[in-house]
Design an enzyme around this catalytic site. Sequence first.
Site, PDB file in Angstrom:
ATOM      1  N   ALA A 121      -5.412  43.106  67.627  1.00 57.64           N
ATOM      2  CA  ALA A 121      -6.782  42.603  67.535  1.00 57.64           C
ATOM      3  C   ALA A 121      -7.271  42.328  68.953  1.00 57.64           C
ATOM      4  O   ALA A 121      -6.474  42.202  69.879  1.00 57.64           O
ATOM      5  CB  ALA A 121      -6.806  41.340  66.696  1.00 57.64           C
ATOM      6  N   GLY A 158      -2.866  43.304  64.491  1.00 58.49           N
ATOM      7  CA  GLY A 158      -3.942  43.707  63.587  1.00 58.49           C
ATOM      8  C   GLY A 158      -3.859  45.179  63.218  1.00 58.49           C
ATOM      9  O   GLY A 158      -4.313  45.585  62.149  1.00 58.49           O
ATOM     10  N   GLU A 214      -1.464  45.377  60.414  1.00 59.39           N
ATOM     11  CA  GLU A 214      -2.088  44.746  59.238  1.00 59.39           C
ATOM     12  C   GLU A 214      -3.095  45.693  58.587  1.00 59.39           C
ATOM     13  O   GLU A 214      -3.178  45.795  57.365  1.00 59.39           O
ATOM     14  CB  GLU A 214      -2.752  43.432  59.659  1.00 59.39           C
ATOM     15  CG  GLU A 214      -1.698  42.392  60.040  1.00 59.39           C
ATOM     16  CD  GLU A 214      -2.303  41.101  60.574  1.00 59.39           C
ATOM     17  OE1 GLU A 214      -3.126  41.191  61.503  1.00 59.39           O
ATOM     18  OE2 GLU A 214      -1.952  40.032  60.063  1.00 59.39           O
ATOM     19  N   GLU A 255       2.318  38.709  67.370  1.00 56.86           N
ATOM     20  CA  GLU A 255       1.411  37.569  67.567  1.00 56.86           C
ATOM     21  C   GLU A 255       2.088  36.341  68.152  1.00 56.86           C
ATOM     22  O   GLU A 255       1.494  35.573  68.898  1.00 56.86           O
ATOM     23  CB  GLU A 255       0.759  37.188  66.232  1.00 56.86           C
ATOM     24  CG  GLU A 255      -0.267  38.183  65.711  1.00 56.86           C
ATOM     25  CD  GLU A 255       0.333  39.355  64.961  1.00 56.86           C
ATOM     26  OE1 GLU A 255       1.579  39.521  64.959  1.00 56.86           O
ATOM     27  OE2 GLU A 255      -0.444  40.123  64.370  1.00 56.86           O
TER      28      GLU A 255
END
Length: 701
Positions: free
Chosen positions: A63, A107, A110, A130
């Site tokens: 992300a 991300g 994900e 993360e």
Amino acid sequence: MSDFVKFSTEDTVGIITIDNPPVNVLSSDVCEQIERCLDTIASNAAIEAAVLIGAGRSFVAGADINELANASGAGRTLVPKLGHLLGKLETLNKPAIAALHGSALGGGLELAMAAHYRVAAPGTKLGQPEVNLGLIPGGQGTQRLPRLVGLAKAVEMCISGAPIDSGEAKDLGLIDQIIDGDLLAGSIAFAKKMSAQNGAHPKVSELSTKLGTPSENAVILDAGRKQAVKLRRKMFAPLAALEALEAATVLPFEEGCKKEGELFRQCLASSQSKALIHAFFGEREVAKVPDVRSDTPALPIKKVGVVGAGTMGSGIAMAFANSALPVLLKEVDPIALERGMTRIRTNYENSVKRGRITAEEMAQRLALIQPRSDYEDFNDLDLIVEAVFESLDVKKQIFAELDKIAKPECVFATNTSVLDIDTIAQSASRPEMVVGLHFFNPANVMRLLEIVRGKRTSKTVLATALSLAKSLHKVGVVVGNCFGFVGNRMLLPYIREAIFLVQEGTTPERVDRVLYDWGMAMGIFAVCDVIGIEVLIHIFEQDKTSDKPSHRVPGILEKLYQSGRLGQKTGAGWYRYKQDHKPVPDSEILAWIESSAKESGLQRRDISDEEILDRCTHALINEGARILEEGYALRSVDIDIVYLTGYGFPAYRGGPMFYADTLGLANVYARVLEFQKMHGSRWEPAPRLRQLAEEGRTFSS
Ligand code: NAD
């Protein structure tokens, strides 16, 4: 809005290409644009399947951290937007295939897990890193990952943050197929095959077969907690990740996502995550030197020489060989040369034993390091690093010798810890080619490389040093030429304060425990024993500030030296050492401390943990402020990165200057004034600290 996502069709398959260079990070805009493509696919009867793929070198590397860190603005919307996109992707009325290559991290993974199927090119890295930023997966990753790979593997991936490759991912069921050859063509073929199958396409949120029984999960979570405490000491995020993963095993998917969201927001708001994000951007920031343009050409470094095969020289030679650079290792003392080569070999053998490199890699690296007892072939080198004894005369003599032999475009570097680069440079006819390359011990492991800029060092040589740091997988920080540069200059007041603390009433082990518990990799007295007591005394002797009465180092250090307690290498220093190098407190030291206090007319007193911590950390901060003021560090973040990558400062505290900012500079200044009242002029506040505190500003500002 720029176009970060491209839509096309190939036959009956809709192709969504994420094209947000360099690594396709997921921003709010990217999420919105993917959603629009999904809407088009959903409503177009001529399209039977969707393929989501990345342009360039990766699928999606994560992300957008910039957006996440901006909690006041876009940062608040990215996670909900990603959540919305994932829901839409998973409920698409046609099969959705994520086609992965390069990195599918954070991300990115994900996003892929919300698709119905995942295919990947060989060598793709998949992971949830993360935790390295003090966060947990916040895009339903903690809920989908255990459903695909089982709880135990999900725990391991979320705590370590380490990626797995596509081969392992296939074995685990994280991806459905590895595609050799053209990824897009293979993915389209796969999509058509899936589309032709009858029945619903799998939604990961509805899978439950890998979620395990409560008793199995209890054991996994318990082991995970132990691993988190060991691997990620004092960090909140890995424990939060475990809680979210546990939720996946006991709550329905939607509820689990809510829990994950709560925990993610807690992590994002934490000072740990702010510090780690500061460090993440800081490592990139330090590569920028305002007056050295990023397009300054670096000199090619293809062959290097190292002079001195001692502790540092042998480590530096390995650092080069590890990056496939051939090295000539020159040493005056044949026994030292033999010892140096043996040290290198043993080091590599241990790496093979631990599975870090293969026997073949060891042989290749060893073959790159050629021992030399003279300067044969030194005329053809691009860079020579001097790593001999810390003596100005010896170093000057070596630079004068090298000057006669080396080709004109050869860069000369010294690994000196504290000496004046300009004086050393004067002994060569090419001072513009001279730079400090201050490696840290062990040089083949430690990431920091202080690049010391002399008065005459050319911009080309600085650009070369920065590019070299990168190719050695190190973090190069350009610092000015003052005594001890940035790292060691700050270390001196820190060590001095720790010695004063023991003299005034505490013990080395108590100081070290307080520092270790606070997050330092090692206590400062244990560090002194690694550096060597004689080395420290030598440095203190050369440090001009040490002459002032308030700065004078307590006599106990000299006492250690005179009794031959030089640190780890002699089996005793501030501590005693056995085979395992573990420091053992020694009652003899306590007796010496007490008598040293008596000689100085000091009444020993009870000192709180808080005082120990503040005096140690504020000594670092105050000196750091002085360094900034004098311009020996470019920015406060450079000091932070030096301490994070070279001195074992806890990453989740962001470095000494960032830590000061989090305390509030007015508070730091007030505390320094208190210490000045108690201990005199060595605690005189740095003018820069006073100024920023009075203006209500931070170092980062
Ligand atoms: P060391 O004593 O282990 O090694 C120095 C070596 O240089 C010796 O083997 C010596 O024989 C050799 N030498 C002396 N004169 C020479 C010459 N003319 N030609 C070739 N070899 C010669 O010392 P070290 O700990 O490796 O430190 C080397 C340098 O690195 C010093 O400047 C030191 O300040 C700096 N440094 C040390 C550390 C550390 O932790 N040890 C860390 C960073 C920087």
